[in-house]
Design an enzyme around this catalytic site. Sequence first.
Site, PDB file in Angstrom:
ATOM      1  N   TYR A  73       0.801  -1.369  -0.077  1.00 54.87           N
ATOM      2  CA  TYR A  73      -0.043  -0.024  -0.116  1.00 54.87           C
ATOM      3  C   TYR A  73       0.929   1.342   0.165  1.00 54.87           C
ATOM      4  O   TYR A  73       0.505   2.324  -0.909  1.00 54.87           O
ATOM      5  CB  TYR A  73      -1.000  -0.109   1.284  1.00 54.87           C
ATOM      6  CG  TYR A  73      -1.731   1.178   1.425  1.00 54.87           C
ATOM      7  CD1 TYR A  73      -3.173   1.244   0.636  1.00 54.87           C
ATOM      8  CD2 TYR A  73      -1.656   2.269   2.219  1.00 54.87           C
ATOM      9  CE1 TYR A  73      -3.964   2.350   0.697  1.00 54.87           C
ATOM     10  CE2 TYR A  73      -2.446   3.358   2.339  1.00 54.87           C
ATOM     11  CZ  TYR A  73      -3.575   3.268   1.650  1.00 54.87           C
ATOM     12  OH  TYR A  73      -4.352   4.402   1.685  1.00 54.87           O
ATOM     13  N   LYS A  91       1.102   4.229  -2.808  1.00 57.76           N
ATOM     14  CA  LYS A  91       0.806   5.653  -2.495  1.00 57.76           C
ATOM     15  C   LYS A  91       2.118   6.550  -2.861  1.00 57.76           C
ATOM     16  O   LYS A  91       2.084   7.791  -3.236  1.00 57.76           O
ATOM     17  CB  LYS A  91       0.332   5.906  -1.231  1.00 57.76           C
ATOM     18  CG  LYS A  91      -1.062   5.152  -0.983  1.00 57.76           C
ATOM     19  CD  LYS A  91      -2.148   5.887  -1.688  1.00 57.76           C
ATOM     20  CE  LYS A  91      -3.628   5.322  -1.361  1.00 57.76           C
ATOM     21  NZ  LYS A  91      -4.477   5.858  -2.514  1.00 57.76           N
TER      22      LYS A  91
END
Length: 263
Positions: free
Chosen positions: A160, A164
């Site tokens: 994740y 990002k």
Amino acid sequence: MDQWAGKVALVTGASSGIGAETAKLLAKGGMKVIAVARRLENLKELAASIKSEFNVQIYPIKCDVQQEEEILKVFKWAEEELGGVDVLINNAGVVVNKPIIEGATEDFRKIIDVNVIAMAICSRELVQSVKKRNARGYIFNINSIAGHYADLITMPISVYAASKYAVTGMTASLRNEIINAKLDIKITSISPGMVQTEMIEKAFESLGDVQTLLEGVPILKDKDIADLVIYGLSTPRNAQICEVIITPHEAIAPKNPRPFSNQ
Ligand SMILES: NC(=O)c1ccc[n+]([C@@H]2O[C@H](COP(=O)([O-])OP(=O)(O)OC[C@H]3O[C@@H](n4cnc5c(N)ncnc54)[C@H](OP(=O)(O)O)[C@@H]3O)[C@@H](O)[C@H]2O)c1
């Protein structure tokens, strides 16, 4: 945001959390909102509640952003039915609460597909739509504090944070491309800290009772992020907000004073 009233906004991941709240505020502000996600029932419920609260119609469309052809269909529909898309909220996102070192490759791919590749496809289509009509446009990328300070997040979140950081880089590249192409499109990356949504519930579920774990923990509301989108759309034509990092107020001072270091 009166300058955008009557224009078309596309919100990805509008079936819950930040996306649903943003779709609501955009519709309230007079935009024609296309709300996409996989859970069509949630989108229909959202459309019904917006209709009853503000008497405005939004357009719910089922779309799995991991499938490029489904994204392209939405843009085609928008062009044929509403003239094109002017504002894009790249919000759909997923997290998997497993460590990379024990994770499944399938999860790595899902996170990158949804959080990064779909954002690139949607951004390209928005730019092409705006360019074709010689119109104005606006892209919001819903990033994360994980896209700037991965060291601060010690719970397992698979790739994740990596996805990002890619959003941070993509936003910068897109801005340069848009400037080079002399297009009238603004782009803003919004990076929230923890927001009370289904994503947080999922991220914490393997660690114990979510309500207990979050008790007393400072946390943002989905409306805090949606309000930033409305604020961005309210800026004058000569001003562009490039990057916003928003955290719960009490948590603003990082416990680790050197966010890029583990020392
Ligand atoms: N919550 C936080 O603490 C936090 C912090 C920083 C950043 N963010 C970011 O905020 C954004 C919104 O998340 P949220 O917190 O509002 O969580 P959420 O309530 O879980 O919303 C995620 C949305 O993404 C959609 N989505 C996931 N996979 C999809 C797919 N394959 N195709 C289409 N839509 C898909 C979901 O819709 P369906 O399941 O119906 O498809 C849902 O509407 C994400 O980009 C997230 O990374 C969240």
